[in-house]
Design a protein around this motif. Structure first.
Motif, PDB file in Angstrom:
ATOM      1  N   GLY A  53       0.870  -1.168  -0.042  1.00 35.54           N
ATOM      2  CA  GLY A  53      -0.096   0.095   0.072  1.00 35.54           C
ATOM      3  C   GLY A  53       0.918   1.315   0.071  1.00 35.54           C
ATOM      4  O   GLY A  53       2.039   1.329  -0.127  1.00 35.54           O
ATOM      5  N   GLU A  54       0.151   2.471   0.128  1.00 36.58           N
ATOM      6  CA  GLU A  54       0.821   3.700   0.031  1.00 36.58           C
ATOM      7  C   GLU A  54       1.014   4.046   1.383  1.00 36.58           C
ATOM      8  O   GLU A  54       0.172   4.191   2.187  1.00 36.58           O
ATOM      9  CB  GLU A  54       0.537   4.539  -0.913  1.00 36.58           C
ATOM     10  CG  GLU A  54       0.216   4.492  -2.286  1.00 36.58           C
ATOM     11  CD  GLU A  54      -0.033   5.549  -3.108  1.00 36.58           C
ATOM     12  OE1 GLU A  54      -1.160   6.198  -2.575  1.00 36.58           O
ATOM     13  OE2 GLU A  54       0.351   5.554  -4.228  1.00 36.58           O
ATOM     14  N   TYR A  55       2.382   4.382   2.179  1.00 36.33           N
ATOM     15  CA  TYR A  55       2.371   5.089   3.323  1.00 36.33           C
ATOM     16  C   TYR A  55       3.493   6.070   3.555  1.00 36.33           C
ATOM     17  O   TYR A  55       4.347   6.137   2.529  1.00 36.33           O
ATOM     18  CB  TYR A  55       2.781   3.677   4.271  1.00 36.33           C
ATOM     19  CG  TYR A  55       3.651   2.881   4.166  1.00 36.33           C
ATOM     20  CD1 TYR A  55       4.908   3.269   4.690  1.00 36.33           C
ATOM     21  CD2 TYR A  55       3.793   1.878   3.326  1.00 36.33           C
ATOM     22  CE1 TYR A  55       6.029   2.371   4.496  1.00 36.33           C
ATOM     23  CE2 TYR A  55       4.751   1.004   3.255  1.00 36.33           C
ATOM     24  CZ  TYR A  55       6.000   1.307   3.499  1.00 36.33           C
ATOM     25  OH  TYR A  55       7.051   0.561   3.433  1.00 36.33           O
ATOM     26  N   CYS A  56       3.281   6.837   4.701  1.00 39.35           N
ATOM     27  CA  CYS A  56       4.451   7.732   4.746  1.00 39.35           C
ATOM     28  C   CYS A  56       5.490   7.326   5.810  1.00 39.35           C
ATOM     29  O   CYS A  56       4.993   6.778   6.920  1.00 39.35           O
ATOM     30  CB  CYS A  56       3.648   9.085   5.282  1.00 39.35           C
ATOM     31  SG  CYS A  56       4.826  10.440   5.717  1.00 39.35           S
ATOM     32  N   GLN A  57       6.539   7.138   5.606  1.00 37.37           N
ATOM     33  CA  GLN A  57       7.801   6.726   6.530  1.00 37.37           C
ATOM     34  C   GLN A  57       8.444   7.958   7.103  1.00 37.37           C
ATOM     35  O   GLN A  57       9.105   8.488   6.203  1.00 37.37           O
ATOM     36  CB  GLN A  57       8.604   5.576   6.009  1.00 37.37           C
ATOM     37  CG  GLN A  57       9.634   4.935   6.898  1.00 37.37           C
ATOM     38  CD  GLN A  57      10.295   3.748   6.112  1.00 37.37           C
ATOM     39  OE1 GLN A  57       9.633   2.927   5.942  1.00 37.37           O
ATOM     40  NE2 GLN A  57      11.662   3.952   5.746  1.00 37.37           N
ATOM     41  N   VAL A  58       8.405   7.853   8.261  1.00 37.08           N
ATOM     42  CA  VAL A  58       8.895   8.772   9.263  1.00 37.08           C
ATOM     43  C   VAL A  58      10.076   8.216  10.024  1.00 37.08           C
ATOM     44  O   VAL A  58       9.927   7.370  10.824  1.00 37.08           O
ATOM     45  CB  VAL A  58       8.189   9.918  10.140  1.00 37.08           C
ATOM     46  CG1 VAL A  58       8.821  11.116  10.256  1.00 37.08           C
ATOM     47  CG2 VAL A  58       6.917   9.983   9.433  1.00 37.08           C
ATOM     48  N   PRO A  79      -0.141   4.706   7.099  1.00 36.09           N
ATOM     49  CA  PRO A  79      -0.778   4.501   5.628  1.00 36.09           C
ATOM     50  C   PRO A  79      -1.763   5.755   5.308  1.00 36.09           C
ATOM     51  O   PRO A  79      -1.895   6.534   6.068  1.00 36.09           O
ATOM     52  CB  PRO A  79      -1.828   3.244   6.061  1.00 36.09           C
ATOM     53  CG  PRO A  79      -1.316   2.826   7.268  1.00 36.09           C
ATOM     54  CD  PRO A  79      -0.728   3.813   7.966  1.00 36.09           C
ATOM     55  N   ASP A  80      -1.884   5.803   4.017  1.00 33.97           N
ATOM     56  CA  ASP A  80      -2.450   6.923   3.211  1.00 33.97           C
ATOM     57  C   ASP A  80      -4.048   6.838   4.310  1.00 33.97           C
ATOM     58  O   ASP A  80      -4.486   5.894   4.624  1.00 33.97           O
ATOM     59  CB  ASP A  80      -2.888   6.375   1.610  1.00 33.97           C
ATOM     60  CG  ASP A  80      -3.761   7.424   1.103  1.00 33.97           C
ATOM     61  OD1 ASP A  80      -3.969   8.649   1.575  1.00 33.97           O
ATOM     62  OD2 ASP A  80      -3.835   7.191  -0.238  1.00 33.97           O
ATOM     63  N   GLU A  81      -4.378   8.057   4.350  1.00 32.29           N
ATOM     64  CA  GLU A  81      -5.498   8.442   5.219  1.00 32.29           C
ATOM     65  C   GLU A  81      -6.769   7.409   4.894  1.00 32.29           C
ATOM     66  O   GLU A  81      -7.469   6.901   5.801  1.00 32.29           O
ATOM     67  CB  GLU A  81      -5.833   9.895   5.256  1.00 32.29           C
ATOM     68  CG  GLU A  81      -6.616  10.227   6.284  1.00 32.29           C
ATOM     69  CD  GLU A  81      -6.662  11.673   6.765  1.00 32.29           C
ATOM     70  OE1 GLU A  81      -5.921  12.240   6.231  1.00 32.29           O
ATOM     71  OE2 GLU A  81      -7.241  12.210   7.785  1.00 32.29           O
ATOM     72  N   SER A  82      -6.902   7.357   3.585  1.00 35.27           N
ATOM     73  CA  SER A  82      -8.201   6.530   3.531  1.00 35.27           C
ATOM     74  C   SER A  82      -8.235   4.947   3.562  1.00 35.27           C
ATOM     75  O   SER A  82      -9.036   4.195   3.764  1.00 35.27           O
ATOM     76  CB  SER A  82      -8.378   6.529   1.796  1.00 35.27           C
ATOM     77  OG  SER A  82      -7.247   6.062   1.081  1.00 35.27           O
ATOM     78  N   ASN A  83      -6.842   4.705   3.772  1.00 34.12           N
ATOM     79  CA  ASN A  83      -6.507   3.414   4.357  1.00 34.12           C
ATOM     80  C   ASN A  83      -6.404   2.770   5.510  1.00 34.12           C
ATOM     81  O   ASN A  83      -6.408   1.725   6.153  1.00 34.12           O
ATOM     82  CB  ASN A  83      -5.500   2.580   3.546  1.00 34.12           C
ATOM     83  CG  ASN A  83      -5.740   2.508   1.995  1.00 34.12           C
ATOM     84  OD1 ASN A  83      -7.013   2.257   1.466  1.00 34.12           O
ATOM     85  ND2 ASN A  83      -4.702   2.486   1.053  1.00 34.12           N
ATOM     86  N   TRP A  84      -6.144   3.850   6.234  1.00 30.35           N
ATOM     87  CA  TRP A  84      -5.801   3.901   7.820  1.00 30.35           C
ATOM     88  C   TRP A  84      -7.029   3.188   8.699  1.00 30.35           C
ATOM     89  O   TRP A  84      -8.140   3.612   8.531  1.00 30.35           O
ATOM     90  CB  TRP A  84      -5.336   5.124   8.594  1.00 30.35           C
ATOM     91  CG  TRP A  84      -4.861   4.984   9.822  1.00 30.35           C
ATOM     92  CD1 TRP A  84      -4.174   4.136  10.204  1.00 30.35           C
ATOM     93  CD2 TRP A  84      -5.402   5.971  10.768  1.00 30.35           C
ATOM     94  NE1 TRP A  84      -3.799   4.404  11.696  1.00 30.35           N
ATOM     95  CE2 TRP A  84      -4.851   5.434  12.214  1.00 30.35           C
ATOM     96  CE3 TRP A  84      -6.213   7.000  11.094  1.00 30.35           C
ATOM     97  CZ2 TRP A  84      -4.768   6.026  13.279  1.00 30.35           C
ATOM     98  CZ3 TRP A  84      -6.293   7.628  12.251  1.00 30.35           C
ATOM     99  CH2 TRP A  84      -5.835   7.107  13.277  1.00 30.35           C
ATOM    100  N   ASN A  85      -6.776   2.000   9.512  1.00 31.66           N
ATOM    101  CA  ASN A  85      -7.840   1.345  10.226  1.00 31.66           C
ATOM    102  C   ASN A  85      -8.092   2.430  11.714  1.00 31.66           C
ATOM    103  O   ASN A  85      -8.791   1.561  12.241  1.00 31.66           O
ATOM    104  CB  ASN A  85      -7.573  -0.086  10.417  1.00 31.66           C
ATOM    105  CG  ASN A  85      -6.302  -0.337  11.149  1.00 31.66           C
ATOM    106  OD1 ASN A  85      -5.699   0.422  11.779  1.00 31.66           O
ATOM    107  ND2 ASN A  85      -6.081  -1.348  11.289  1.00 31.66           N
TER     108      ASN A  85
END
Ligand SMILES: [Ca+2]
Length: 527
Positions: A53-58, A79-85
């Motif tokens: 999936g798409e995510y932001c890694q910090v 994860p992309d906000e639309s996929n975050w659980n």
């Protein structure tokens, strides 16, 4: 201010549908949080990644409020906000840690939409180099335990990564995680136990596999085993792969069917009554891979575990059934492990630094479990004291509503499973006594995994990460305690439920397909 910038970006994204998700993953989002943090956060990078999936890694590091000397590296994946659980999962480490680990758990979690956290536990370990992080030099030049790195490794890094990680989640989504979980095995299992004991409010749910509640006693048993192996090798009696395979086959022929199914899986090795003497080269029908008397003694000793000359048990012995094969190679793994004092090449070197801050000490030849002063010195070292996860009183965790799944492979040759049952039963009796009620198993359950090796591998079902994560989530969110956990073995094409201890899996009817988990139910074994 920063959040307003984010809203602006979000608005721009809505206006420009071709903009990539990457536009929303910038270090600037977290700068104010880092500046305001009492934990001394230094940010090192943010990167938009698209693999699971798409995510932001910090990534960044925590110096820690207390003394500012920590260098706890962390990695948060969002994860992309639309996929975050709406949930956050921290995964643990393995071995001596020192890097971001548990990637298979991270992948499973990202697939389910979790934001995730990892830490190196505050030091860097590189295979083949000395574990110098356990010591520090005083102003006068003497070597001392490095209490900062040892505290971080033992318990503080997971805790601070969790506290800071929740803040990063809140900053990124402008919403705190609804639930937070932990998942780790081996060293990660110890970290999970320690979280239950020391930081009862960090997690709503914890999955702790093959936990090591006394790292020093495990290490002492490994050192002792290294000495037994060294003695065997010195006599030129090293066990061959063929001999190990013959031991395992003899164990299976004696014990596999005791549970009612001849499936190369021993349900409960405590029921296995196996005498290696049947493999003796002295017997009339000795096979090519027979064992000499010296080798027979060695095999018995490994099952028995370290016991002093005065009869004191230092640590439990090995379980029968994991002698050969499996992902980690059964006993070959420790037969090939060395215990030299050469820097960075063996456990002896690590322990001489961790216990005695003395890399020159030849533990292989100079340490003995029959020397009570040495054993006491190792037990009371800073390393040993701080890395313990042996407090059975997890009442605060239980009272805060926490849920925990513990598990251990019944064919684990790296970390013998017996102590896990021991600490689980101690936790049950301690918490039940203090609470005055018998609801411990509504909060903490242990699943013994027949035939599984150390966290993975073995002849038994060992593919469980997704189902364990689903089980802990269901327990926390819906209050449904797991009556079983589905595990499978990919190469063998079989599935089986793991049962809550002391239950075991049995076929519902003799004519059902024993390769299919659906054919089994969990039952309490007869006394
Ligand atoms: Ca069996």
């Amino acid at each position: 201010m920063i959040k307003n910038k984010r809203y602006l970006k979000t608005a721009l994204l809505l206006l420009t549908p071709l903009s990539s998700y990457a536009a929303d993953c910038e270090l600037s989002i977290f700068e104010q949080l880092a500046t305001d943090s009492p934990y001394g956060i230094t940010l090192s990078g943010a990167e938009a990644i698209a693999d699971t999936g798409e995510y932001c890694q910090v990534e960044g590091s925590i110096a820690n409020a207390e003394d500012g000397k920590s260098q706890i590296k962390f990695r948060i994946r969002l994860p992309d906000e639309s996929n975050w659980n709406g949930k956050f999962l921290v995964v643990g480490n393995g071995g001596t840690a020192g890097s971001f680990q548990g990637e298979n758990r991270i992948t499973a979690a990202l697939q389910l939409g979790y934001a995730t956290g990892q830490t190196d536990t505050g030091h860097t370990s590189v295979r083949g180099t000395a574990e110098n992080w356990v010591m520090k030099e005083s102003d006068s030049g003497t070597m001392l335990p490095n209490n900062v790195t040892l505290d971080d490794f033992s318990h503080r890094a997971i805790h601070l990564t969790t506290v800071v990680g929740k803040q990063f989640v809140d900053e990124f989504y402008t919403q705190a995680p609804e639930y937070s979980y932990y998942f780790g095995c081996s060293t990660g299992g110890r970290q999970g136990l320690r979280a239950m004991q020391s930081y009862p409010n960090d997690f709503d749910g914890i999955v702790a596999g093959a936990p090591v509640y006394s790292l020093t006693r495990l290490n002492m048993s490994q050192l002792w085993l290294g000495q037994q192996i060294h003695a065997l090798n010195t006599k030129e009696e090293t066990l061959s792969d063929e001999q190990l395979a013959s031991i395992k086959e003899a164990v299976l022929s004696n014990c596999d069917a005791v549970d009612g199914l001849a499936d190369r899986i021993i349900d409960d090795p405590r029921q296995c009554d196996f005498d290696p003497a049947e493999l003796s080269c002295e017997s009339t029908n000795a096979a090519a891979a027979c064992l000499t008397d010296t080798q027979l003694d060695f095999v018995q000793t490994v099952y028995q575990g370290p016991v002093t000359q005065t009869g004191e048990r230092v640590y439990p012995g090995a379980v029968p059934g994991g002698e050969s094969g499996g992902q980690r190679g059964g006993w070959q793994a420790f037969l090939n492990s060395n215990c030299t004092n050469e820097a960075g090449t063996g456990r002896c070197d690590y322990l001489s630094r961790a216990w005695f801050q003395d890399p020159g000490m030849d533990l292989l030849n100079e340490f003995s479990i029959d020397n009570p002063e040495q054993v006491a010195a190792a037990d009371s070292s800073y390393f040993s004291t701080v890395s313990r996860a042996d407090n059975p009183d997890v009442t605060p965790f239980v009272q805060s509503g926490g849920k925990a799944i513990m598990y251990h492979g019944w064919a684990d040759t790296n970390v013998t499973p017996y102590p896990t049952i021991e600490i689980y039963e101690a936790m049950d009796s301690t918490v039940s006594r203090k609470r005055g009620k018998d609801d411990f198993r509504d909060h903490v359950r242990l699943f013994m995994a027949p035939g599984m090796g150390h966290c993975q591998g073995g002849d038994g079902p060992n593919n469980y990460i997704q189902s364990a994560l689903t089980a802990i989530d269901k327990w926390v969110v819906e209050g449904t305690a797991p009556d079983s956990i589905l595990a499978s073995h990919e190469q063998r094409g079989i599935s089986r439920p793991w049962c809550p201890y002391p239950q075991v899996a049995r076929l519902k009817a003799a004519d059902l397909d024993s390769n299919d988990a659906e054919s089994f139910h969990c039952v309490t074994p007869p006394e």
